[in-house]
Design a protein around this motif. Sequence first.
Motif, short mmCIF file in Angstrom:
data_model
loop_
_atom_site.label_atom_id
_atom_site.label_comp_id
_atom_site.label_asym_id
_atom_site.label_seq_id
_atom_site.Cartn_x
_atom_site.Cartn_y
_atom_site.Cartn_z
N ILE A 92 -10.66 -30.35 18.98
CA ILE A 92 -10.24 -29.68 17.75
C ILE A 92 -8.78 -29.28 17.85
O ILE A 92 -8.31 -28.80 18.88
N LEU A 93 -8.05 -29.52 16.77
CA LEU A 93 -6.63 -29.18 16.69
C LEU A 93 -6.46 -28.17 15.57
O LEU A 93 -6.92 -28.40 14.44
N PHE A 94 -5.82 -27.05 15.89
CA PHE A 94 -5.57 -26.02 14.88
C PHE A 94 -4.16 -26.22 14.33
O PHE A 94 -3.19 -26.25 15.07
N TRP A 95 -4.09 -26.31 12.99
CA TRP A 95 -2.84 -26.67 12.32
C TRP A 95 -2.73 -25.91 11.02
O TRP A 95 -3.68 -25.88 10.21
N GLU A 96 -1.58 -25.30 10.80
CA GLU A 96 -1.40 -24.48 9.60
C GLU A 96 -1.40 -25.30 8.31
O GLU A 96 -1.62 -24.76 7.22
N VAL B 223 -9.53 -31.35 12.67
CA VAL B 223 -8.36 -30.52 12.35
C VAL B 223 -8.85 -29.32 11.55
O VAL B 223 -9.61 -29.46 10.58
N ALA B 224 -8.44 -28.14 11.98
CA ALA B 224 -8.88 -26.90 11.33
C ALA B 224 -7.71 -25.95 11.18
O ALA B 224 -6.74 -25.99 11.95
N ALA B 225 -7.81 -25.07 10.17
CA ALA B 225 -6.81 -24.03 9.96
C ALA B 225 -7.36 -22.70 10.46
O ALA B 225 -8.55 -22.57 10.74
N LEU B 226 -6.49 -21.71 10.55
CA LEU B 226 -6.89 -20.37 10.99
C LEU B 226 -6.77 -19.36 9.84
O LEU B 226 -6.58 -18.17 10.09
N GLY B 227 -6.90 -19.84 8.61
CA GLY B 227 -6.83 -18.94 7.48
C GLY B 227 -5.58 -19.18 6.65
O GLY B 227 -4.75 -20.03 6.97
N PRO B 228 -5.42 -18.40 5.58
CA PRO B 228 -4.32 -18.64 4.64
C PRO B 228 -2.96 -18.13 5.09
O PRO B 228 -1.95 -18.46 4.47
N ARG B 229 -2.92 -17.33 6.15
CA ARG B 229 -1.65 -16.76 6.59
C ARG B 229 -1.06 -17.58 7.73
O ARG B 229 -1.78 -18.18 8.51
N ILE B 230 0.26 -17.57 7.82
CA ILE B 230 0.95 -18.26 8.91
C ILE B 230 1.07 -17.31 10.09
O ILE B 230 1.66 -16.22 9.97
N LEU B 231 0.52 -17.70 11.23
CA LEU B 231 0.52 -16.86 12.42
C LEU B 231 1.61 -17.30 13.38
O LEU B 231 1.97 -18.47 13.44
N ARG B 232 2.12 -16.35 14.15
CA ARG B 232 3.00 -16.72 15.26
C ARG B 232 2.22 -17.62 16.21
O ARG B 232 0.99 -17.53 16.32
N ALA B 233 2.94 -18.49 16.92
CA ALA B 233 2.26 -19.47 17.77
C ALA B 233 1.33 -18.80 18.77
O ALA B 233 0.19 -19.23 18.97
N GLU B 234 1.82 -17.74 19.44
CA GLU B 234 0.98 -17.08 20.44
C GLU B 234 -0.20 -16.36 19.82
O GLU B 234 -1.29 -16.29 20.41
N THR B 235 -0.03 -15.81 18.61
CA THR B 235 -1.13 -15.17 17.90
C THR B 235 -2.19 -16.20 17.53
O THR B 235 -3.40 -15.95 17.63
N ALA B 236 -1.73 -17.36 17.09
CA ALA B 236 -2.66 -18.42 16.70
C ALA B 236 -3.53 -18.85 17.88
O ALA B 236 -4.74 -19.07 17.74
N THR B 237 -2.93 -18.97 19.06
CA THR B 237 -3.69 -19.44 20.22
C THR B 237 -4.76 -18.43 20.61
O THR B 237 -5.92 -18.80 20.87
N VAL B 238 -4.40 -17.15 20.68
CA VAL B 238 -5.38 -16.13 21.03
C VAL B 238 -6.48 -16.07 19.97
O VAL B 238 -7.68 -15.96 20.30
N SER B 239 -6.11 -16.16 18.70
CA SER B 239 -7.09 -16.12 17.62
C SER B 239 -8.05 -17.30 17.71
O SER B 239 -9.27 -17.14 17.57
N ALA B 240 -7.51 -18.48 17.94
CA ALA B 240 -8.35 -19.67 18.03
C ALA B 240 -9.34 -19.57 19.18
O ALA B 240 -10.52 -19.90 19.05
N CYS B 241 -8.86 -19.11 20.33
CA CYS B 241 -9.74 -18.98 21.49
C CYS B 241 -10.84 -17.96 21.23
O CYS B 241 -12.01 -18.20 21.56
#
Length: 271
Positions: free
Chosen positions: A189-193, A239-257
């Motif tokens: 899985i790849l997380f992409w804004e 391919v999946a998103a993490l929601g409607p907001r743009i996250l900082r790269a490090e925030t995105a990784t912790v959130s995804a995990c």
Amino acid sequence: MRRFHIDSTVIAAALGAPAISPDPGKPGPGHSEGPVVPLSPGDANHVRNVLRLKPGDRVRLFDGRGREYDARITAVSADDVRVSVTEASAPDTESPLAITIAQGFLKEKKMDDLIRQLTELGISRWIPFLAERSVARPDPGRLRARKARWEKIAAESLKQCRRSRIPEIGDTLSFEEMLAASTGQDLQILFWEKASDPSRDLFSLAEAKPYGTVFAVLGPEGGLSDAEVDAAVAAGFEVAALGPRILRAETATVSACALLQYFLGDLGKNP
């Protein structure tokens, strides 16, 4: 009880002594005394000068490979600290989901912070890779030094979070090498804004089937390029998103995990 990392080769040699049973949870003959092993210089200094522990105080050792050991301090000196190992155990603190996080290289010390947080969240493997938009591109010498530092950070993080296995820290790969390393996983899985709507969400993935292994890709500060995402899709990635907001790269990784552990692993489960 204070926890300290013990080198697996040191404890493996100690396990050959007759005073400790190799079976987890079973005390060896002569339970009050067992093989004596030294703590690492850094831990010895911490015991001696910060914690000020004394002979007779109990501590717990972990080897980073799934085993823990009850022990008692036998000697504290200016040169070292030695402990007597009394009992082995195999704690049930590891996630049933083996998560690999492949992280596009980030700037400065953000990677250090991520190692610490992702270790606490229970990842099994960490693979840094150089993406098209990665700004930081250390030379091979610095990469070797960074890998050694990340291994140390991961081991230190285990002391706090009560895990028993140190995540594997992989070499820094190219984007193509990283994709090749993802083969054989239950879920890629790849997380992409910029994931299209509807993208795969973890609700539907969790309902589809159980997963034992997950390989998750997250990009650097500038994100992944369209070409990189297309290559990942061709390699079998969701391919999946993490929601409607743009996250900082490090925030995105912790959130995804955290989301992967919650929906597919053991985060939120009662201990």
